[in-house]
Scaffold this motif. Structure first.
Motif, short mmCIF file in Angstrom:
data_model
loop_
_atom_site.label_atom_id
_atom_site.label_comp_id
_atom_site.label_asym_id
_atom_site.label_seq_id
_atom_site.Cartn_x
_atom_site.Cartn_y
_atom_site.Cartn_z
N MET A 1 -1.88 0.63 -9.71
CA MET A 1 -3.08 -0.01 -8.85
C MET A 1 -3.72 -1.27 -9.70
O MET A 1 -4.25 -1.96 -9.28
CB MET A 1 -4.01 1.00 -9.06
N THR B 1 -2.30 -4.28 -4.49
CA THR B 1 -1.88 -2.97 -4.20
C THR B 1 -2.96 -2.22 -3.85
O THR B 1 -4.01 -2.55 -4.08
CB THR B 1 -1.00 -2.59 -5.26
N ARG C 1 2.62 10.99 -10.66
CA ARG C 1 1.29 10.49 -9.93
C ARG C 1 0.57 9.57 -11.02
O ARG C 1 -0.16 8.64 -10.51
CB ARG C 1 0.64 11.82 -9.69
N MET D 1 -3.63 2.56 -3.60
CA MET D 1 -2.86 3.92 -3.36
C MET D 1 -3.67 4.88 -2.76
O MET D 1 -4.99 4.95 -2.78
CB MET D 1 -2.94 4.44 -4.98
N TYR E 1 0.86 -1.34 -0.09
CA TYR E 1 -0.02 0.06 -0.03
C TYR E 1 0.65 1.43 0.08
O TYR E 1 1.81 1.24 0.88
CB TYR E 1 -0.81 -0.09 1.37
N TYR E 2 0.50 2.11 -0.95
CA TYR E 2 1.58 3.42 -1.05
C TYR E 2 0.97 4.58 -1.18
O TYR E 2 -0.28 4.61 -1.34
CB TYR E 2 2.33 3.05 -2.42
N GLN F 1 2.05 6.37 -10.80
CA GLN F 1 1.49 5.70 -9.48
C GLN F 1 0.19 5.09 -9.72
O GLN F 1 -0.28 3.91 -9.22
CB GLN F 1 1.98 6.61 -8.61
N GLN G 1 0.56 8.13 -3.25
CA GLN G 1 0.65 9.19 -4.12
C GLN G 1 1.23 10.28 -3.79
O GLN G 1 0.82 11.11 -2.82
CB GLN G 1 -0.57 9.23 -5.17
#
Length: 465
Positions: A314, A319, A307, A321, A288-289, A310, A291
Protein backbone atom coordinates in the motif's frame (compact mmCIF):
# COMPACT_ATOMS: atom_id res chain seq x y z
CA UNK A 1 9.59 -22.31 -75.38
CA UNK A 2 11.78 -22.97 -72.39
CA UNK A 3 9.90 -24.52 -69.50
CA UNK A 4 10.69 -23.58 -65.93
CA UNK A 5 11.21 -26.38 -63.44
CA UNK A 6 8.30 -27.02 -61.09
CA UNK A 7 10.22 -25.69 -58.08
CA UNK A 8 10.97 -22.44 -59.89
CA UNK A 9 7.31 -22.05 -60.84
CA UNK A 10 6.27 -22.56 -57.26
CA UNK A 11 8.84 -20.01 -56.14
CA UNK A 12 7.65 -17.40 -58.65
CA UNK A 13 4.04 -18.04 -57.67
CA UNK A 14 4.89 -17.72 -53.99
CA UNK A 15 6.56 -14.35 -54.55
CA UNK A 16 3.29 -12.95 -55.86
CA UNK A 17 1.07 -14.25 -53.06
CA UNK A 18 0.52 -11.48 -50.54
CA UNK A 19 -0.33 -12.08 -46.93
CA UNK A 20 -3.63 -10.82 -45.59
CA UNK A 21 -3.73 -8.11 -42.97
CA UNK A 22 -4.20 -9.84 -39.61
CA UNK A 23 -5.13 -8.71 -36.11
CA UNK A 24 -4.41 -10.07 -32.63
CA UNK A 25 -7.31 -11.78 -30.89
CA UNK A 26 -7.86 -8.91 -28.45
CA UNK A 27 -8.75 -6.64 -31.39
CA UNK A 28 -12.04 -8.04 -32.57
CA UNK A 29 -15.72 -7.38 -32.96
CA UNK A 30 -17.59 -6.90 -29.65
CA UNK A 31 -14.54 -5.42 -27.91
CA UNK A 32 -14.52 -2.47 -25.52
CA UNK A 33 -11.95 0.25 -26.12
CA UNK A 34 -10.77 2.54 -23.35
CA UNK A 35 -12.57 5.87 -23.59
CA UNK A 36 -10.74 9.18 -24.15
CA UNK A 37 -7.52 7.29 -24.75
CA UNK A 38 -4.81 6.89 -27.35
CA UNK A 39 -5.92 3.40 -28.36
CA UNK A 40 -3.49 1.23 -30.26
CA UNK A 41 -4.57 -0.82 -33.26
CA UNK A 42 -1.94 -3.23 -34.54
CA UNK A 43 -1.30 -6.44 -36.40
CA UNK A 44 0.58 -8.03 -39.29
CA UNK A 45 0.77 -7.36 -43.02
CA UNK A 46 3.07 -7.32 -46.02
CA UNK A 47 6.26 -5.30 -45.45
CA UNK A 48 5.60 -1.78 -46.71
CA UNK A 49 1.88 -2.43 -47.22
CA UNK A 50 -0.33 0.60 -46.67
CA UNK A 51 -3.04 0.02 -44.09
CA UNK A 52 -6.04 2.36 -43.93
CA UNK A 53 -8.17 2.57 -40.79
CA UNK A 54 -11.58 4.21 -40.44
CA UNK A 55 -13.35 4.41 -37.07
CA UNK A 56 -17.04 5.24 -37.35
CA UNK A 57 -16.97 7.67 -34.41
CA UNK A 58 -15.04 10.16 -36.54
CA UNK A 59 -15.08 8.74 -40.11
CA UNK A 60 -11.50 9.92 -40.52
CA UNK A 61 -9.10 7.88 -42.66
CA UNK A 62 -5.84 7.13 -40.87
CA UNK A 63 -3.07 5.15 -42.51
CA UNK A 64 0.20 3.46 -41.68
CA UNK A 65 2.81 1.49 -43.60
CA UNK A 66 3.85 -2.00 -42.60
CA UNK A 67 7.35 -2.31 -41.22
CA UNK A 68 10.11 -4.32 -42.86
CA UNK A 69 9.28 -7.28 -40.63
CA UNK A 70 5.60 -7.21 -41.51
CA UNK A 71 4.10 -5.44 -38.50
CA UNK A 72 1.87 -2.40 -38.33
CA UNK A 73 0.63 -0.25 -35.49
CA UNK A 74 -1.31 2.98 -35.27
CA UNK A 75 -2.76 5.04 -32.44
CA UNK A 76 -6.36 6.21 -32.72
CA UNK A 77 -7.95 8.66 -30.25
CA UNK A 78 -11.16 7.30 -28.77
CA UNK A 79 -14.19 9.41 -27.84
CA UNK A 80 -16.15 9.51 -24.61
CA UNK A 81 -18.02 6.35 -23.71
CA UNK A 82 -20.57 5.18 -26.23
CA UNK A 83 -21.23 2.96 -29.21
CA UNK A 84 -21.74 0.62 -30.87
CA UNK A 85 -19.11 1.59 -33.44
CA UNK A 86 -17.42 0.02 -36.45
CA UNK A 87 -13.73 0.00 -37.33
CA UNK A 88 -12.72 -0.82 -40.90
CA UNK A 89 -9.13 -1.89 -41.58
CA UNK A 90 -8.15 -2.14 -45.24
CA UNK A 91 -4.97 -3.37 -46.88
CA UNK A 92 -4.86 -6.07 -49.53
CA UNK A 93 -7.91 -7.39 -47.70
CA UNK A 94 -10.56 -5.68 -45.58
CA UNK A 95 -11.42 -6.40 -41.97
CA UNK A 96 -14.58 -4.96 -40.43
CA UNK A 97 -14.87 -4.93 -36.63
CA UNK A 98 -18.40 -4.19 -35.49
CA UNK A 99 -20.44 -3.86 -32.31
CA UNK A 100 -17.52 -2.06 -30.64
CA UNK A 101 -18.14 -0.12 -27.45
CA UNK A 102 -16.03 2.59 -25.85
CA UNK A 103 -15.87 2.70 -22.07
CA UNK A 104 -13.66 1.46 -19.23
CA UNK A 105 -11.36 -1.55 -19.60
CA UNK A 106 -9.78 -3.44 -16.68
CA UNK A 107 -7.43 -6.41 -16.51
CA UNK A 108 -8.45 -8.94 -13.84
CA UNK A 109 -5.64 -11.26 -12.87
CA UNK A 110 -4.25 -13.56 -10.20
CA UNK A 111 -4.65 -17.15 -9.14
CA UNK A 112 -7.59 -19.39 -8.20
CA UNK A 113 -9.59 -16.93 -6.10
CA UNK A 114 -9.68 -14.63 -9.14
CA UNK A 115 -10.31 -17.61 -11.42
CA UNK A 116 -13.31 -18.92 -9.45
CA UNK A 117 -16.56 -18.83 -11.39
CA UNK A 118 -20.07 -20.25 -11.27
CA UNK A 119 -18.84 -23.73 -12.15
CA UNK A 120 -17.01 -23.77 -8.79
CA UNK A 121 -20.42 -23.80 -7.10
CA UNK A 122 -20.64 -20.12 -6.19
CA UNK A 123 -24.18 -19.32 -5.04
CA UNK A 124 -23.82 -15.55 -5.62
CA UNK A 125 -23.04 -16.10 -9.28
CA UNK A 126 -25.71 -18.75 -9.74
CA UNK A 127 -28.26 -16.24 -8.45
CA UNK A 128 -27.09 -13.77 -11.13
CA UNK A 129 -27.57 -16.06 -14.10
CA UNK A 130 -31.29 -15.40 -14.80
CA UNK A 131 -30.77 -11.64 -15.00
CA UNK A 132 -27.10 -11.09 -15.83
CA UNK A 133 -27.41 -10.41 -19.57
CA UNK A 134 -25.93 -7.00 -20.22
CA UNK A 135 -24.57 -5.97 -23.64
CA UNK A 136 -22.65 -3.14 -21.96
CA UNK A 137 -20.43 -5.57 -20.03
CA UNK A 138 -17.99 -7.46 -22.23
CA UNK A 139 -15.61 -10.32 -21.37
CA UNK A 140 -12.26 -11.31 -22.87
CA UNK A 141 -11.07 -14.51 -21.19
CA UNK A 142 -7.46 -15.51 -21.87
CA UNK A 143 -7.03 -19.28 -21.47
CA UNK A 144 -4.09 -20.67 -19.51
CA UNK A 145 -1.05 -20.07 -21.68
CA UNK A 146 2.68 -20.15 -20.98
CA UNK A 147 5.74 -19.21 -22.97
CA UNK A 148 9.47 -18.88 -22.43
CA UNK A 149 9.43 -15.63 -24.43
CA UNK A 150 6.97 -12.70 -24.64
CA UNK A 151 4.24 -13.39 -27.19
CA UNK A 152 2.45 -10.90 -29.44
CA UNK A 153 -0.88 -12.74 -29.51
CA UNK A 154 -2.97 -14.98 -27.30
CA UNK A 155 -6.17 -17.00 -27.66
CA UNK A 156 -9.50 -15.45 -26.68
CA UNK A 157 -12.47 -13.54 -27.99
CA UNK A 158 -14.70 -10.70 -26.82
CA UNK A 159 -18.21 -11.69 -25.77
CA UNK A 160 -21.16 -9.87 -24.25
CA UNK A 161 -22.14 -10.83 -20.72
CA UNK A 162 -24.93 -13.40 -20.59
CA UNK A 163 -25.68 -16.50 -18.53
CA UNK A 164 -23.60 -18.79 -20.73
CA UNK A 165 -20.51 -16.57 -20.74
CA UNK A 166 -20.74 -15.74 -17.04
CA UNK A 167 -20.64 -19.39 -15.97
CA UNK A 168 -16.95 -19.66 -16.87
CA UNK A 169 -15.83 -16.09 -16.15
CA UNK A 170 -14.23 -14.75 -12.97
CA UNK A 171 -16.86 -14.00 -10.33
CA UNK A 172 -14.74 -11.30 -8.70
CA UNK A 173 -14.20 -9.63 -12.07
CA UNK A 174 -17.89 -9.81 -12.95
CA UNK A 175 -19.11 -8.23 -9.71
CA UNK A 176 -16.40 -5.57 -10.02
CA UNK A 177 -17.44 -4.78 -13.58
CA UNK A 178 -21.15 -4.85 -12.81
CA UNK A 179 -20.67 -2.25 -10.08
CA UNK A 180 -18.60 0.02 -12.35
CA UNK A 181 -21.13 -0.28 -15.16
CA UNK A 182 -23.98 0.65 -12.84
CA UNK A 183 -22.27 3.59 -11.14
CA UNK A 184 -20.37 5.04 -14.10
CA UNK A 185 -23.14 4.28 -16.62
CA UNK A 186 -20.58 3.39 -19.29
CA UNK A 187 -19.63 0.15 -21.04
CA UNK A 188 -17.10 -1.97 -19.17
CA UNK A 189 -14.61 -4.39 -20.69
CA UNK A 190 -13.07 -7.06 -18.46
CA UNK A 191 -9.96 -8.97 -19.52
CA UNK A 192 -9.43 -12.05 -17.35
CA UNK A 193 -5.93 -13.55 -17.13
CA UNK A 194 -5.79 -15.92 -14.16
CA UNK A 195 -4.35 -19.31 -13.25
CA UNK A 196 -4.87 -21.13 -9.97
CA UNK A 197 -1.81 -21.99 -7.91
CA UNK A 198 0.54 -19.56 -9.64
CA UNK A 199 3.09 -17.45 -7.71
CA UNK A 200 3.57 -13.76 -8.48
CA UNK A 201 6.91 -14.46 -10.16
CA UNK A 202 5.29 -16.13 -13.18
CA UNK A 203 3.31 -12.94 -13.84
CA UNK A 204 6.48 -10.83 -13.86
CA UNK A 205 9.03 -10.54 -16.71
CA UNK A 206 11.74 -13.09 -15.96
CA UNK A 207 14.62 -10.64 -16.25
CA UNK A 208 13.15 -8.56 -13.42
CA UNK A 209 13.22 -11.62 -11.15
CA UNK A 210 16.46 -13.27 -12.24
CA UNK A 211 18.25 -9.93 -12.47
CA UNK A 212 17.66 -9.20 -8.78
CA UNK A 213 19.64 -11.43 -6.40
CA UNK A 214 17.01 -11.29 -3.64
CA UNK A 215 14.13 -12.16 -5.95
CA UNK A 216 16.14 -14.76 -7.86
CA UNK A 217 17.10 -16.55 -4.63
CA UNK A 218 13.55 -16.30 -3.34
CA UNK A 219 12.06 -17.70 -6.57
CA UNK A 220 14.32 -20.73 -6.26
CA UNK A 221 12.44 -21.61 -3.05
CA UNK A 222 9.19 -22.15 -4.94
CA UNK A 223 8.16 -25.77 -5.15
CA UNK A 224 7.51 -27.23 -8.63
CA UNK A 225 4.18 -29.00 -8.95
CA UNK A 226 2.14 -30.51 -11.74
CA UNK A 227 -0.73 -28.37 -12.96
CA UNK A 228 0.67 -24.88 -12.82
CA UNK A 229 3.82 -22.98 -13.85
CA UNK A 230 6.30 -21.66 -11.32
CA UNK A 231 9.19 -20.28 -13.40
CA UNK A 232 9.49 -16.48 -13.65
CA UNK A 233 7.83 -14.85 -16.62
CA UNK A 234 5.92 -17.84 -17.99
CA UNK A 235 2.40 -16.40 -17.54
CA UNK A 236 3.50 -12.84 -18.23
CA UNK A 237 4.90 -13.97 -21.58
CA UNK A 238 1.84 -15.95 -22.62
CA UNK A 239 -1.07 -14.05 -21.05
CA UNK A 240 -0.03 -10.47 -20.25
CA UNK A 241 2.57 -9.44 -22.85
CA UNK A 242 0.14 -9.99 -25.79
CA UNK A 243 -2.38 -7.47 -24.41
CA UNK A 244 0.01 -4.74 -23.22
CA UNK A 245 -0.51 -2.60 -26.36
CA UNK A 246 -4.25 -2.56 -25.55
CA UNK A 247 -5.20 0.59 -23.60
CA UNK A 248 -6.73 -0.10 -20.18
CA UNK A 249 -7.89 1.86 -17.14
CA UNK A 250 -6.17 -0.36 -14.55
CA UNK A 251 -5.93 -3.81 -13.01
CA UNK A 252 -7.43 -5.78 -10.15
CA UNK A 253 -5.43 -8.60 -8.57
CA UNK A 254 -6.26 -11.54 -6.28
CA UNK A 255 -3.20 -13.69 -5.58
CA UNK A 256 -0.72 -14.51 -2.84
CA UNK A 257 -1.55 -18.00 -1.68
CA UNK A 258 0.96 -19.31 -4.22
CA UNK A 259 3.79 -17.45 -2.49
CA UNK A 260 3.58 -18.88 1.00
CA UNK A 261 6.84 -20.78 0.43
CA UNK A 262 8.71 -17.48 -0.04
CA UNK A 263 6.33 -15.15 1.76
CA UNK A 264 9.01 -12.88 3.21
CA UNK A 265 9.84 -11.33 -0.19
CA UNK A 266 6.28 -10.98 -1.47
CA UNK A 267 6.16 -7.19 -1.18
CA UNK A 268 9.29 -6.79 -3.28
CA UNK A 269 8.10 -9.34 -5.84
CA UNK A 270 4.61 -7.84 -6.08
CA UNK A 271 5.79 -4.24 -6.38
CA UNK A 272 8.25 -5.41 -9.02
CA UNK A 273 5.39 -6.98 -10.96
CA UNK A 274 3.34 -3.79 -10.71
CA UNK A 275 6.29 -1.72 -11.92
CA UNK A 276 6.76 -4.12 -14.83
CA UNK A 277 3.12 -3.89 -15.87
CA UNK A 278 3.16 -0.11 -15.63
CA UNK A 279 6.27 -0.04 -17.80
CA UNK A 280 4.75 -2.44 -20.33
CA UNK A 281 1.60 -0.32 -20.64
CA UNK A 282 3.62 2.90 -20.33
CA UNK A 283 1.09 4.21 -17.83
CA UNK A 284 0.84 4.60 -14.01
CA UNK A 285 -1.89 1.95 -13.85
CA UNK A 286 -3.94 1.77 -10.66
CA UNK A 287 -3.72 -1.69 -9.12
CA UNK A 288 -6.33 -2.70 -6.54
CA UNK A 289 -5.77 -6.04 -4.89
CA UNK A 290 -7.16 -8.45 -2.33
CA UNK A 291 -5.33 -9.41 0.85
CA UNK A 292 -5.40 -13.21 1.10
CA UNK A 293 -8.05 -14.66 3.37
CA UNK A 294 -7.48 -16.48 6.69
CA UNK A 295 -6.63 -20.13 6.11
CA UNK A 296 -5.16 -22.97 8.15
CA UNK A 297 -1.77 -23.17 6.46
CA UNK A 298 -0.24 -25.01 9.42
CA UNK A 299 1.95 -24.24 12.40
CA UNK A 300 4.15 -21.72 10.59
CA UNK A 301 3.43 -18.04 9.78
CA UNK A 302 3.33 -18.25 6.00
CA UNK A 303 -0.16 -16.80 5.51
CA UNK A 304 0.39 -14.11 8.13
CA UNK A 305 3.61 -13.00 6.46
CA UNK A 306 2.03 -12.82 3.01
CA UNK A 307 -0.74 -10.59 4.41
CA UNK A 308 1.82 -8.36 6.13
CA UNK A 309 3.82 -8.10 2.91
CA UNK A 310 0.65 -7.25 0.98
CA UNK A 311 -0.15 -4.47 3.44
CA UNK A 312 3.30 -2.97 2.82
CA UNK A 313 2.49 -2.73 -0.90
CA UNK A 314 0.00 0.00 0.00
CA UNK A 315 3.01 2.31 0.33
CA UNK A 316 3.31 2.13 -3.47
CA UNK A 317 1.46 4.96 -5.15
CA UNK A 318 -1.83 4.24 -6.89
CA UNK A 319 -2.53 0.94 -5.16
CA UNK A 320 -5.30 -0.16 -2.79
CA UNK A 321 -5.92 -3.27 -0.71
CA UNK A 322 -9.21 -4.97 0.13
CA UNK A 323 -9.42 -6.88 3.44
CA UNK A 324 -11.71 -9.93 3.32
CA UNK A 325 -11.27 -11.62 6.70
CA UNK A 326 -14.92 -10.99 7.52
CA UNK A 327 -16.06 -12.81 4.35
CA UNK A 328 -14.68 -16.22 5.35
CA UNK A 329 -16.96 -18.98 6.64
CA UNK A 330 -14.48 -21.85 6.74
CA UNK A 331 -10.76 -21.33 7.40
CA UNK A 332 -10.10 -24.89 6.19
CA UNK A 333 -11.16 -23.79 2.68
CA UNK A 334 -8.60 -21.67 0.81
CA UNK A 335 -11.36 -20.61 -1.59
CA UNK A 336 -13.98 -18.50 0.24
CA UNK A 337 -17.21 -18.52 -1.72
CA UNK A 338 -18.27 -14.91 -1.18
CA UNK A 339 -16.89 -13.25 -4.29
CA UNK A 340 -19.76 -10.76 -4.57
CA UNK A 341 -18.52 -8.53 -1.75
CA UNK A 342 -14.90 -8.89 -2.84
CA UNK A 343 -15.81 -7.52 -6.27
CA UNK A 344 -17.83 -4.67 -4.74
CA UNK A 345 -14.98 -3.66 -2.44
CA UNK A 346 -12.53 -3.59 -5.33
CA UNK A 347 -15.01 -1.53 -7.36
CA UNK A 348 -15.36 0.95 -4.50
CA UNK A 349 -11.59 1.49 -4.52
CA UNK A 350 -11.74 2.18 -8.24
CA UNK A 351 -14.77 4.46 -7.97
CA UNK A 352 -13.16 6.53 -5.23
CA UNK A 353 -9.54 6.64 -6.37
CA UNK A 354 -9.65 6.26 -10.16
CA UNK A 355 -13.00 7.88 -10.89
CA UNK A 356 -12.97 10.33 -7.96
CA UNK A 357 -16.43 9.56 -6.64
CA UNK A 358 -17.12 10.96 -3.18
CA UNK A 359 -19.09 9.59 -0.27
CA UNK A 360 -17.85 6.02 -0.80
CA UNK A 361 -16.56 3.93 2.09
CA UNK A 362 -13.70 1.87 0.73
CA UNK A 363 -10.70 1.99 3.08
CA UNK A 364 -10.42 -0.46 5.95
CA UNK A 365 -9.50 0.87 9.39
CA UNK A 366 -5.72 0.50 9.74
CA UNK A 367 -3.34 0.78 12.67
CA UNK A 368 -1.79 4.23 13.11
CA UNK A 369 -0.04 4.58 16.49
CA UNK A 370 0.24 3.33 20.06
CA UNK A 371 0.81 4.87 23.48
CA UNK A 372 1.62 2.92 26.64
CA UNK A 373 0.45 4.13 30.06
CA UNK A 374 0.96 1.74 32.92
CA UNK A 375 -0.52 -1.63 32.04
CA UNK A 376 -2.67 -0.32 29.18
CA UNK A 377 -1.96 0.40 25.52
CA UNK A 378 -3.95 3.00 23.60
CA UNK A 379 -4.09 2.32 19.88
CA UNK A 380 -5.35 4.81 17.29
CA UNK A 381 -6.48 3.99 13.74
CA UNK A 382 -6.80 5.62 10.36
CA UNK A 383 -9.99 5.36 8.28
CA UNK A 384 -12.15 5.10 11.39
CA UNK A 385 -13.39 8.65 11.85
CA UNK A 386 -16.88 7.37 12.72
CA UNK A 387 -15.44 5.04 15.32
CA UNK A 388 -14.93 1.32 15.78
CA UNK A 389 -17.33 -1.43 16.81
CA UNK A 390 -16.78 -4.86 18.31
CA UNK A 391 -19.03 -7.76 17.43
CA UNK A 392 -19.46 -9.85 20.57
CA UNK A 393 -18.47 -9.43 24.19
CA UNK A 394 -14.76 -10.14 23.81
CA UNK A 395 -12.23 -9.06 21.22
CA UNK A 396 -11.06 -12.03 19.16
CA UNK A 397 -7.50 -12.61 17.96
CA UNK A 398 -6.27 -9.54 19.88
CA UNK A 399 -3.15 -10.27 21.94
CA UNK A 400 -0.68 -8.28 24.01
CA UNK A 401 2.89 -8.94 25.20
CA UNK A 402 5.56 -7.52 27.47
CA UNK A 403 9.30 -7.50 27.00
CA UNK A 404 9.37 -11.31 27.28
CA UNK A 405 7.52 -11.43 23.93
CA UNK A 406 4.94 -13.85 25.27
CA UNK A 407 1.49 -12.95 23.98
CA UNK A 408 -1.72 -13.25 25.97
CA UNK A 409 -5.36 -12.72 24.95
CA UNK A 410 -6.26 -9.07 25.48
CA UNK A 411 -9.36 -7.17 26.46
CA UNK A 412 -10.28 -4.06 24.50
CA UNK A 413 -12.32 -0.99 25.25
CA UNK A 414 -13.43 1.13 22.32
CA UNK A 415 -13.33 4.91 22.54
CA UNK A 416 -14.17 6.38 19.15
CA UNK A 417 -11.35 5.40 16.79
CA UNK A 418 -9.17 4.17 19.65
CA UNK A 419 -8.72 0.82 21.36
CA UNK A 420 -7.65 0.64 24.98
CA UNK A 421 -5.95 -2.76 25.29
CA UNK A 422 -4.79 -4.68 28.35
CA UNK A 423 -4.35 -8.14 29.91
CA UNK A 424 -4.04 -9.09 33.56
CA UNK A 425 -0.94 -11.20 32.81
CA UNK A 426 0.94 -8.29 31.18
CA UNK A 427 1.89 -5.52 33.61
CA UNK A 428 4.26 -3.66 31.30
CA UNK A 429 2.99 -4.06 27.73
CA UNK A 430 5.20 -3.30 24.75
CA UNK A 431 3.38 -4.89 21.79
CA UNK A 432 -0.12 -5.64 20.49
CA UNK A 433 -1.15 -7.86 17.61
CA UNK A 434 -4.51 -8.40 15.91
CA UNK A 435 -5.38 -11.19 13.47
CA UNK A 436 -1.74 -12.21 13.38
CA UNK A 437 -2.00 -15.94 12.85
CA UNK A 438 -2.68 -17.76 9.60
CA UNK A 439 -6.37 -18.48 10.20
CA UNK A 440 -7.24 -15.61 12.55
CA UNK A 441 -10.60 -13.91 12.05
CA UNK A 442 -11.20 -10.87 14.21
CA UNK A 443 -14.41 -9.14 15.22
CA UNK A 444 -13.54 -5.43 15.21
CA UNK A 445 -14.65 -3.17 12.37
CA UNK A 446 -15.37 0.40 11.50
CA UNK A 447 -18.93 1.56 12.04
CA UNK A 448 -19.28 1.51 8.26
CA UNK A 449 -18.84 -2.27 8.38
CA UNK A 450 -15.39 -2.73 6.87
CA UNK A 451 -13.18 -4.97 9.04
CA UNK A 452 -10.15 -3.72 10.92
CA UNK A 453 -7.07 -4.74 8.94
CA UNK A 454 -4.62 -7.15 10.59
CA UNK A 455 -1.79 -5.32 12.37
CA UNK A 456 1.02 -5.59 14.85
CA UNK A 457 2.85 -2.84 16.70
CA UNK A 458 6.15 -4.74 16.98
CA UNK A 459 8.80 -5.61 14.42
CA UNK A 460 9.93 -8.86 16.02
CA UNK A 461 10.92 -11.62 13.58
CA UNK A 462 8.12 -13.83 12.31
CA UNK A 463 9.75 -17.13 11.40
CA UNK A 464 8.50 -18.48 8.06
CA UNK A 465 9.01 -22.07 9.17
Amino acid sequence: MRKLPLLALLTVTFLYVKANVRLPAVLSSNMVLQQRAAANLWGWCEPGEKIRIVASWNDRVDSVLGTRDGHWKITVPTPAAGGPYVITIKGENTIVLDNILVGEVWVCSGQSNMEMCETWGLPDVKAELPSCSNPNIRFFHIPRTTSTNPQDDCPGKWTACDSNQLKSFSAVAYFFGKKLNKELNVPVGLIEASWGGTPVEVWTPSNMITGDLTLKTSAERLQPANGWPYLPGYCFNGMIAPITPFAIAGAIWYQGEGNTANADTYNKAFTTMIAAWRSAWNAPLPVYYVQIAPFTYGANNMGTIVREQQAKTMLLENTGMVVVSDLVDDTADIHPKNKHDVGLRLANWALAETYHYTGITYKNPTYQSMEVKGDKVTLTFDNASDGLVQKGNEARTLVIAGEDRVFYPAKAKIEGNRLIVSAAAVKRPVAVRYQYTNAAIGNIAGKDGLPLAPFRTDDWPLPLQ
